[in-house]
Design a protein around this motif. Structure first.
Motif, mmCIF file in Angstrom:
data_model
loop_
_atom_site.group_PDB
_atom_site.id
_atom_site.type_symbol
_atom_site.label_atom_id
_atom_site.label_comp_id
_atom_site.label_asym_id
_atom_site.label_seq_id
_atom_site.Cartn_x
_atom_site.Cartn_y
_atom_site.Cartn_z
ATOM 1 N N THR A 128 16.457 -4.276 -0.924
ATOM 2 C CA THR A 128 16.612 -3.764 -2.679
ATOM 3 C C THR A 128 15.708 -2.606 -2.536
ATOM 4 N N GLY A 129 16.259 -1.515 -2.342
ATOM 5 C CA GLY A 129 15.579 -0.131 -2.440
ATOM 6 C C GLY A 129 14.776 -0.134 -1.240
ATOM 7 N N GLU A 130 13.273 -0.129 -1.357
ATOM 8 C CA GLU A 130 12.419 0.052 -0.365
ATOM 9 C C GLU A 130 11.774 -1.418 0.162
ATOM 10 N N VAL A 131 12.392 -2.473 -0.549
ATOM 11 C CA VAL A 131 11.846 -3.716 -0.457
ATOM 12 C C VAL A 131 12.892 -4.348 0.653
ATOM 13 N N HIS A 132 12.368 -4.764 1.653
ATOM 14 C CA HIS A 132 13.217 -5.480 2.966
ATOM 15 C C HIS A 132 12.626 -6.880 2.960
ATOM 16 N N THR A 141 8.604 -6.727 3.622
ATOM 17 C CA THR A 141 8.179 -5.556 4.279
ATOM 18 C C THR A 141 8.484 -4.367 3.439
ATOM 19 N N ILE A 142 7.794 -3.576 3.335
ATOM 20 C CA ILE A 142 7.895 -2.127 2.569
ATOM 21 C C ILE A 142 7.404 -1.244 3.697
ATOM 22 N N GLN A 143 8.678 -0.397 4.069
ATOM 23 C CA GLN A 143 8.483 0.870 5.174
ATOM 24 C C GLN A 143 7.649 0.109 6.501
ATOM 25 N N ASP A 144 8.321 -0.966 6.639
ATOM 26 C CA ASP A 144 7.806 -1.816 7.868
ATOM 27 C C ASP A 144 6.431 -2.561 7.925
ATOM 28 N N VAL A 145 5.845 -2.168 6.528
ATOM 29 C CA VAL A 145 4.414 -2.996 6.551
ATOM 30 C C VAL A 145 4.671 -4.372 5.792
ATOM 31 N N PRO A 146 4.181 -5.592 6.441
ATOM 32 C CA PRO A 146 4.373 -6.747 5.684
ATOM 33 C C PRO A 146 3.510 -7.063 4.643
ATOM 34 N N ILE A 147 3.993 -7.352 3.543
ATOM 35 C CA ILE A 147 3.435 -7.942 2.184
ATOM 36 C C ILE A 147 2.836 -9.187 2.185
ATOM 37 N N PRO A 148 1.433 -9.500 2.247
ATOM 38 C CA PRO A 148 0.862 -10.774 2.246
ATOM 39 C C PRO A 148 1.089 -11.694 1.179
ATOM 40 N N LEU A 149 2.307 -12.424 1.072
ATOM 41 C CA LEU A 149 2.736 -13.214 -0.151
ATOM 42 C C LEU A 149 2.378 -14.707 0.319
ATOM 43 N N LEU A 200 2.420 -5.715 -4.552
ATOM 44 C CA LEU A 200 3.450 -4.844 -4.191
ATOM 45 C C LEU A 200 3.108 -3.209 -5.005
ATOM 46 N N ALA A 201 2.307 -3.324 -5.739
ATOM 47 C CA ALA A 201 1.714 -2.220 -6.395
ATOM 48 C C ALA A 201 0.856 -1.543 -5.460
ATOM 49 N N LYS A 202 0.033 -2.152 -4.687
ATOM 50 C CA LYS A 202 -0.621 -1.422 -3.683
ATOM 51 C C LYS A 202 0.305 -0.458 -2.680
ATOM 52 N N ARG A 203 1.516 -0.600 -2.606
ATOM 53 C CA ARG A 203 2.568 -0.057 -1.919
ATOM 54 C C ARG A 203 3.411 1.035 -2.915
ATOM 55 N N GLN A 204 2.924 0.986 -4.178
ATOM 56 C CA GLN A 204 3.476 1.898 -4.898
ATOM 57 C C GLN A 204 4.701 1.284 -5.423
ATOM 58 N N ILE A 205 5.076 -0.267 -5.401
ATOM 59 C CA ILE A 205 6.328 -0.591 -5.994
ATOM 60 C C ILE A 205 6.156 -1.598 -7.080
ATOM 61 N N SER A 206 7.185 -1.498 -8.009
ATOM 62 C CA SER A 206 7.194 -2.565 -9.035
ATOM 63 C C SER A 206 8.461 -2.903 -9.580
ATOM 64 N N PRO A 207 9.019 -3.735 -8.449
ATOM 65 C CA PRO A 207 10.566 -3.960 -8.831
ATOM 66 C C PRO A 207 10.679 -5.315 -9.930
ATOM 67 N N VAL A 208 9.662 -5.977 -10.240
ATOM 68 C CA VAL A 208 9.683 -7.005 -10.980
ATOM 69 C C VAL A 208 9.570 -6.677 -12.277
ATOM 70 N N GLU A 209 10.400 -6.788 -13.273
ATOM 71 C CA GLU A 209 10.351 -6.360 -14.638
ATOM 72 C C GLU A 209 10.590 -7.304 -15.740
ATOM 73 N N THR A 210 9.486 -7.424 -16.687
ATOM 74 C CA THR A 210 9.290 -8.339 -17.695
ATOM 75 C C THR A 210 10.352 -7.799 -18.979
ATOM 76 N N VAL A 211 11.187 -8.442 -19.450
ATOM 77 C CA VAL A 211 12.014 -8.626 -20.502
ATOM 78 C C VAL A 211 11.396 -9.386 -21.435
ATOM 79 N N TRP A 212 10.709 -8.779 -22.540
ATOM 80 C CA TRP A 212 10.067 -9.515 -23.508
ATOM 81 C C TRP A 212 10.723 -10.524 -24.183
#
Length: 219
Positions: A128-132, A141-149, A200-212
């Motif tokens: 989904t975009g840059e998130v794999h 991963t984002i740009q081949d960098v693993p995200i420690p979730l 994800l913000a550390k990789r300048q990514i914010s795909p999770v959106e709040t719908v109030w």
């Protein structure tokens, strides 16, 4: 079978494409003005066809602008068969070329081949975009960098990404990810999503959106 978008400035070509692919069982949206595509929700399409030679914005430029928004195959329709055009188009993020004039059988076969490959790949990979998502390895991963979730954070992300664009309440997310017999409650979803966003913000990514007032969705 699939939801397709076709962009070409020639109405006759769009009518031909619509007729061929509609008979094959696909849903086709046709657009004759390429700049209109920039304001469309493109995440619902399984494959996009772009003419190369169009006024105001050619297919190469349009592909470059939308490629970060979509993960589906993008195929160019072009009367140009020169090698430098092919290299240019693939460099912009296209997956294939179909040379005009094309036959009905060729168009159906090429599109079906890409759709089959896309389905095979998504058994193990979701993009989904840059998130794999590595679905078998349960890793993002984002740009081949693993995200420690954590395991729970990953499962929440995968659930939302698989249902990209849909809004879910925290109760529905909890039920879908942890089941009815979860050991906690839906309030933990808020904290998990807070942690996901921070990572994800550390990789300048914010795909999770709040719908109030409703819940969350993956953009």
């Amino acid at each position: 079978m699939a939801n397709l978008l076709a962009v070409d400035d020639e109405p006759a070509v769009l009518a031909l494409i619509n007729n061929i692919l509609h008979k094959a069982g696909h849903t086709v949206r046709t657009v004759s003005e390429p700049t209109q595509v920039l304001n469309m929700q493109l995440g619902t399409y399984d494959l996009i066809l772009l003419d190369v030679m169009m006024p105001k914005m050619d297919g190469f430029a349009l592909c470059r602008k939308i490629r970060s928004q979509v993960d589906c195959p993008i195929l160019f329709l072009t009367a140009k068969a020169m090698e430098n055009d092919v290299v240019n188009g693939l460099g912009e993020g296209a997956d294939d070329f179909i040379i005009k004039p094309f036959g009905a059988g060729e168009l159906r076969a090429r599109i079906d081949a890409h759709l089959r490959r896309e389905r095979r790949e998504r058994r193990n990979v979701l993009c989904t975009g840059e998130v794999h998502f590595n679905l078998s390895g349960k890793e993002i991963t984002i740009q081949d960098v693993p995200i420690p979730l954590t395991k729970s954070e990953y499962e929440i992300c995968e659930f939302l990404a698989r249902n990209r664009g849909q809004v879910f309440s925290k109760d529905k997310i909890y039920e879908s990810v942890f089941g009815f017999n979860g050991e906690s409650d839906s309030s933990t979803i808020v904290e998990h999503i807070k942690n996901v966003r921070a990572k994800l913000a550390k990789r300048q990514i914010s795909p999770v959106e709040t719908v109030w007032g409703i819940g969350y969705r993956w953009k």
